[in-house]
Design a protein around this motif. Structure first.
Motif, PDB file in Angstrom:
ATOM      1  N   CYS A 157     -11.524  37.316 -70.759  1.00  0.00           N
ATOM      2  CA  CYS A 157     -10.258  36.834 -70.205  1.00  0.00           C
ATOM      3  C   CYS A 157     -10.191  35.306 -70.332  1.00  0.00           C
ATOM      4  O   CYS A 157     -11.136  34.606 -69.992  1.00  0.00           O
ATOM      5  CB  CYS A 157     -10.172  37.252 -68.741  1.00  0.00           C
ATOM      6  SG  CYS A 157      -8.778  36.511 -67.863  1.00  0.00           S
ATOM      7  N   ASN A 159      -8.557  33.358 -68.599  1.00  0.00           N
ATOM      8  CA  ASN A 159      -8.400  32.719 -67.294  1.00  0.00           C
ATOM      9  C   ASN A 159      -9.697  32.720 -66.491  1.00  0.00           C
ATOM     10  O   ASN A 159     -10.126  31.678 -66.003  1.00  0.00           O
ATOM     11  CB  ASN A 159      -7.281  33.423 -66.523  1.00  0.00           C
ATOM     12  CG  ASN A 159      -6.830  32.643 -65.320  1.00  0.00           C
ATOM     13  OD1 ASN A 159      -6.566  31.447 -65.428  1.00  0.00           O
ATOM     14  ND2 ASN A 159      -6.775  33.304 -64.179  1.00  0.00           N
ATOM     15  N   CYS A 160     -10.339  33.900 -66.366  1.00  0.00           N
ATOM     16  CA  CYS A 160     -11.509  33.989 -65.479  1.00  0.00           C
ATOM     17  C   CYS A 160     -12.823  34.219 -66.220  1.00  0.00           C
ATOM     18  O   CYS A 160     -13.892  34.158 -65.623  1.00  0.00           O
ATOM     19  CB  CYS A 160     -11.297  35.098 -64.443  1.00  0.00           C
ATOM     20  SG  CYS A 160     -11.368  36.749 -65.159  1.00  0.00           S
TER      21      CYS A 160
HETATM   22 ZN   LIG Z   1      -9.142  37.287 -65.762  1.00  0.00          ZN
END
Ligand SMILES: [Zn+2]
Length: 251
Positions: A157, A159-160
């Motif tokens: 991901c 984002n994370c």
């Molecule tokens: Zn994520």
């Protein structure tokens, strides 16, 4: 003074010009996208004008002058004949998508030899292999995004950093994210679609025949790749070839 240039090239687009000539947009291996005029080509018996049509792979010679936009083609011949593309509707539709996407993604006089190899390998593969045409097209689209410098992160991901198993396209960044980060993201990709996308990302073109995604995953990944390319390449939307390809798929 004009200089004589020569290169391998793929024909991107051809327009009739006057009763006798053609204007031809080429993606040359050496010089990138170049537009040439083939004077007298529509009347020539030695070099039939049918050769100067997309998606043919040719060797070309032309007179180049810096101050002009359209160069003068002096000679052309086949490098590869895609004899089976024209007799198979799905293959010829996929070949036209390959060419139109390329045309919209590249700029004049910006050579990209690796992209040239990707396109010619894709066309050769479409012509010869009996493999799933959509898998080939998806492979090409993913590799195209990689060669243009904005490949999606397929494994984690954005984002994370968690490993991706189920994903969604985030429409503010144009990136894939996990569904914990983007529960309402556009175009959700279930685990089978993410698996298929990851397979496409790591496989060599010669081994595409070993990839057999479920129909649903193929459909979702097709939609994702289109949206992804639309997001990252200006002018990629409203492609005639894509509309035709989608009609062929629906039949
Ligand atoms: Zn994520």
């Amino acid at each position: 003074m004009p200089t004589l240039q020569s290169s391998e090239a793929v024909v991107l687009k051809t327009i009739d010009y006057s009763d006798t000539s053609l204007i031809v947009r080429l993606f040359t291996e050496q010089f990138g996208k170049v537009t040439v005029i083939a004077k007298g080509a529509r009347r020539s018996k030695q070099a039939p004008a049918g050769i100067l049509r997309p998606p043919n792979h040719l060797a070309v010679w032309y007179q180049h002058k810096d101050e002009r936009d359209i160069q003068t083609l002096t000679k052309f011949e086949f490098v590869t004949r895609y004899s089976r593309l024209s007799s198979d509707l799905a293959k010829s539709a996929a070949a036209m998508v390959t060419i139109e996407m390329l045309d919209r993604a590249i700029h004049d006089f910006d050579p990209h030899p690796i992209l040239f190899r990707l396109v010619t390998a894709t066309l050769r593969h479409l012509n010869l292999s009996e493999e799933d045409v959509s898998v080939m097209l998806h492979f090409y689209q993913l590799q195209l995004s990689r060669q243009l410098g904005f490949a999606p992160h397929l494994n984690t991901c954005m984002n994370c950093g968690r490993p991706l198993s189920e994903a969604a396209l985030d429409l503010t960044t144009g990136e894939l994210m996990c569904i914990q980060c983007r529960p309402g993201g556009a175009l959700r990709l279930p685990p089978q679609a993410v698996d298929y996308l990851q397979d496409l990302g790591r496989i060599h073109i010669a081994r595409l025949g070993t990839v057999h995604p479920p129909d649903q995953a193929k459909k979702e990944v097709g939609q994702f790749l289109l949206k992804y390319l639309f997001f990252h390449v200006d002018g990629m939307s409203n492609m005639k070839s894509m509309t035709f390809w989608q009609q062929v798929q629906a039949e």
